[in-house]
Design an enzyme around this catalytic site. Structure first.
Site: not given
Ligand code: TPP
Ligand code: MG
Lengths: 170, 568
Positions: B52, B114-115, B164, B477
């Site tokens: 979803e 439920f749910q 529902k 990042m």
């Molecule tokens: C759902 C979620 N969890 C954690 C983060 C924290 N976060 C920001 S950038 C990043 C790294 C992303 O890694 P990747 O997808 O390999 O992209 P890259 O930065 O290597 O290009 C993380 C973990 C986030 N933004 N969103």
């Protein structure tokens, strides 16, 4: 400085929750909030007290307006208004101190609404400063239980916050 | 007298009346009556996602690429909670969306049935508004109101939770012809006096600057923005969500500000004497430390949401209104001027720093992500008609920095929430909104795996999406922050990934893995030559940083750059 806001809102289930959740989420520090029906069915009125030294009154107002059910928010602090708060105090009152308590109540125009063998229940509806004073003077007697409503307020003169203006036309 | 309908049929007809052509969803117990009615309405396309969350992001992608309201559907409980991330994402980026969830029958509400989940409670702070409908008589009106609220004023997500019992009841539908919302009256026209004040300031400023945000895109104020810039010579900075609002090949375009913005932009903001913020909300990724932001500037802030004005940054001239209307009113009276000397000054700063496609090449035989984006931007311009959905991380910033963004709504990204896993499902929605354009999903090796199950949806729906994975073997990042601010302690950021080409093939989608610079261009060309979806994996140099950068919490005056001559 304390600001008194008057907010009119549609009386839907959950609207109180929306308002309080908004205050929590934005980190607004609210001193008191009281809500009830107005002269117009379907519309509730909330009086909110905010201390502007730690919370921006303008942001509170603007964020309230983002709620779809909020119809009107006014800061009435600067308007001549009547503000009231109600307190009920159950105070320790052995027979030796009753006369003293009762004359204190008289001075404040508080009512004695219940009498038990060693306690009295006092009720005062007054402006918030007076309520505060009263509590301080009663405290030395020994407060056993206390309940206060939040502040409610109404601007003096020809009315400016009648909810009628917001009745749905359809 | 018209015939009676079930609540579920009324839901479908209400959607058709709102102009809905497609929805993204997933069935389950509480929403089954709706799914039972759905096949009776072939004009409503339903895309079955695999999770979803993806339904929500796909609805966002559709909305962001078309300007129409995106619709997603889920069942009660886990179905509804799986939508939460996408709803929050839509809220942060002002995306018009209606989320419809099934709820247990009214007599079970509050019984931990439920749910059963209190989804209106859960989504209250992340929706523009939400509803719980337990009576069939309310369905038609509530849906009308929901779409109205989602698409007007500052757009946003609206959730409608329908019990529902209301879906299975029958009634003679009554279709409202208008909404009646006493407490919801967005202000579209800016205040005349403030507009005149803005005009006066524009006339007087020596160093004026435009900061254009998502509001320009939402209002469609592209021509007005351009006219304003050209008539006055004021240069234009575009925020991450403002990308495309002003063509980057225009001589007055300056690109992005903020945490990964260009040095010359942050410097210009710190030097300017007038900042015209047109529909951006002074996000902290733009402002850095707010107390030091734009210290010499008078600030004019145009926003349709009054609560944005003065929230983060002091404002001298607040203008609440639709930015298109406000710009038109400004342009009616605004005399021409020029700012050539100031623009030359900003360009001189720009020339002292590394240019967009330049970078320090490390001493390895790996190729750089920059090489990928250089080829990518060439090819996008060659082929035209594209949308690029990016995920979150380093690749997102490189895409924003290094692609030449020329047209509105072509750059689709999760800005405010920064949701990894956004790109792939958003691309599904964008592709359905723009069937004749090439839709790209650009993601990191981390983010792609957050919704990789959607390859099945793409395959089942025959969506010709092109996927580019920038695989650096890290949560890049986060690794960059660890390198710069956490003593290079790479805690939980090195990441093993599956063979993405094989994964794609398992879903019946062709894949290409690119390991050398020499293959980059070919891979893109092959993607274009292939009918249907393609997945490209670029195995790039692993430890590359996005520069320039403002450290979190620092002033935008203090930028970290990789070039020794670029000490700011
Ligand atoms: C759902 C979620 N969890 C954690 C983060 C924290 N976060 C920001 S950038 C990043 C790294 C992303 O890694 P990747 O997808 O390999 O992209 P890259 O930065 O290597 O290009 C993380 C973990 C986030 N933004 N969103
Ligand atoms: Mg990565």
């Amino acid at each position: 400085m304390k600001h008194t806001l008057v907010a009119l809102m549609e009386d839907h289930p959950g609207v109180l929750n929306r308002v309080s959740s908004l205050f929590r989420r934005r980190g607004f520090n609210i001193e008191s909030m009281s809500v009830g029906h107005t002269e117009t069915p379907g519309i509730s009125r909330m009086t909110i007290v905010v201390d502007s030294s730690d919370t921006s009154v303008e942001q509170v107002t603007k964020q309230l307006y983002r709620l779809i059910e909020v119809l009107k928010v006014s800061d009435v602090t600067a308007d001549p208004n009547v503000a009231r708060e109600l307190v009920m105090i159950k105070v320790h009152a052995p027979s030796s101190r009753r006369a003293e308590l009762s004359s204190l109540a008289d001075v404040f125009e508080a009512k004695i609404v219940d009498v038990a063998h060693d306690s009295l229940m006092l009720e005062l509806s007054a402006n918030p400063d007076k309520v505060e004073n009263f509590i301080e003077l009663v405290r030395p007697f020994g407060i056993r239980e206390m309940v206060r409503t939040g502040r409610v307020a109404m601007v003096r003169g020809s009315n400016s916050h009648a909810a009628e203006a917001y009745v749905k036309t359809a | 007298m018209s015939e009676t309908r079930s609540g579920a049929q009324i839901m479908c007809e209400a959607l058709i009346r709102e102009g809905v052509e497609v929805m993204f969803g997933y069935p389950g117990g509480a929403i089954m009556p709706f799914y039972h009615a759905l096949p009776e309405y072939p004009e409503l396309r339903h895309v079955l996602v695999r999770h979803e969350q993806a339904a929500g992001h796909a609805a966002e992608g559709y909305a962001r690429a078309s300007g129409k309201v995106g619709v997603c559907v889920a069942t009660s409980g886990p179905g509804a909670t799986n939508l939460v991330t996408a709803i929050a994402d839509a809220m942060m980026d002002s995306v018009p969306m209606v989320a419809i969830t099934g709820q247990v029958a009214a007599q079970f509400i509050g019984k931990d049935a439920f749910q059963e989940t209190d989804v209106t409670g859960i989504t209250q702070p992340i929706t523009k508004h939400n509803y719980l409908v337990t009576n069939i008589e309310d369905i038609a009106y509530v849906l009308k109101e929901a779409f109205h609220i989602a698409r007007t004023g500052r757009p946003g997500p609206v959730l409608v939770d329908i019990a529902k019992n209301a879906m299975v009841a029958r009634t003679t539908p009554r279709w409202p012809d208008k909404v009646n919302l006493a407490g919801y009256k967005p202000n579209y026209e800016g205040n005349r006096r403030q507009i005149r004040e803005a005009i006066r300031l524009i006339g007087e400023a020596k160093k004026p600057l435009i900061l254009a945000g998502r509001g320009i895109q939402l209002a469609g104020a592209f021509a007005e923005l351009r006219e304003l810039a050209e008539r006055t010579g004021i240069p234009v900075i575009t925020t991450l969500l403002g990308i495309g609002a002003f063509p980057e090949n225009h001589p007055l375009a300056l690109g992005m500000p903020g945490m990964h913005g260009w040095v010359h932009n942050n410097r210009a903001i710190q030097e300017c004497d007038l900042l015209l913020n047109l529909g951006s909300r002074f996000d902290d990724r733009v402002t850095g430390k707010t107390s030091t932001f734009a210290p010499h500037a008078k600030i004019v802030h145009v926003d349709i949401d009054p609560s944005e004005i003065g929230k983060n940054i002091r404002v001298d001239v607040p203008i609440v209104g639709d930015v298109q209307n406000v710009l038109r009113a400004i342009l009616e009276e605004l005399p021409a001027r020029d700012a050539a000397e100031w623009v030359r000054h900003i360009h001189a700063i720009r020339d002292q720093h590394l240019q967009r496609q330049q970078y320090t090449r490390p001493d390895t035989d790996m190729f750089m992500p920059h090489d990928v984006f250089a080829a990518f931007t060439r090819i996008l311009n060659e082929r035209g008609a594209y949308r690029v959905c990016t995920d979150v991380g380093q690749h997102q910033m490189w895409a924003a920095q290094l692609i030449d963004w020329l047209r509105p709504h072509t750059h689709i990204t999760s800005g405010g929430l920064g949701t990894m896993g956004f790109a792939l499902p958003a691309a599904m929605g964008a592709q359905i909104a723009q069937p004749n354009e090439t839709v790209w999903a650009v993601a990191g090796d981390g983010g792609i795996q957050m919704n990789i199950q959607e390859l099945a949806t793409i395959r089942q729906e025959g969506l010709p999406i092109k996927i580019a994975i920038i695989n650096n073997g890290y949560l890049g990042m986060v690794r960059q922050w660890q390198e710069l601010f956490h003593e290079r302690r790479y805690s939980a950021t090195p990441m093993w990934s599956p063979d993405f080409v094989k994964v794609a093939e398992a879903y019946g989608i062709p894949g290409i893995c690119v390991t050398h610079q020499s293959q980059v261009e070919d891979a893109f060309n092959t993607a274009y030559a292939t009918d249907g979806p393609v997945l490209l994996e670029f195995q790039v140099e692993r430890e590359v940083n996005v520069y320039p950068m403002v450290a979190p919490g620092a002033s935008i005056s203090e930028m970290i750059t990789e070039s020794p001559m670029a000490v700011v």
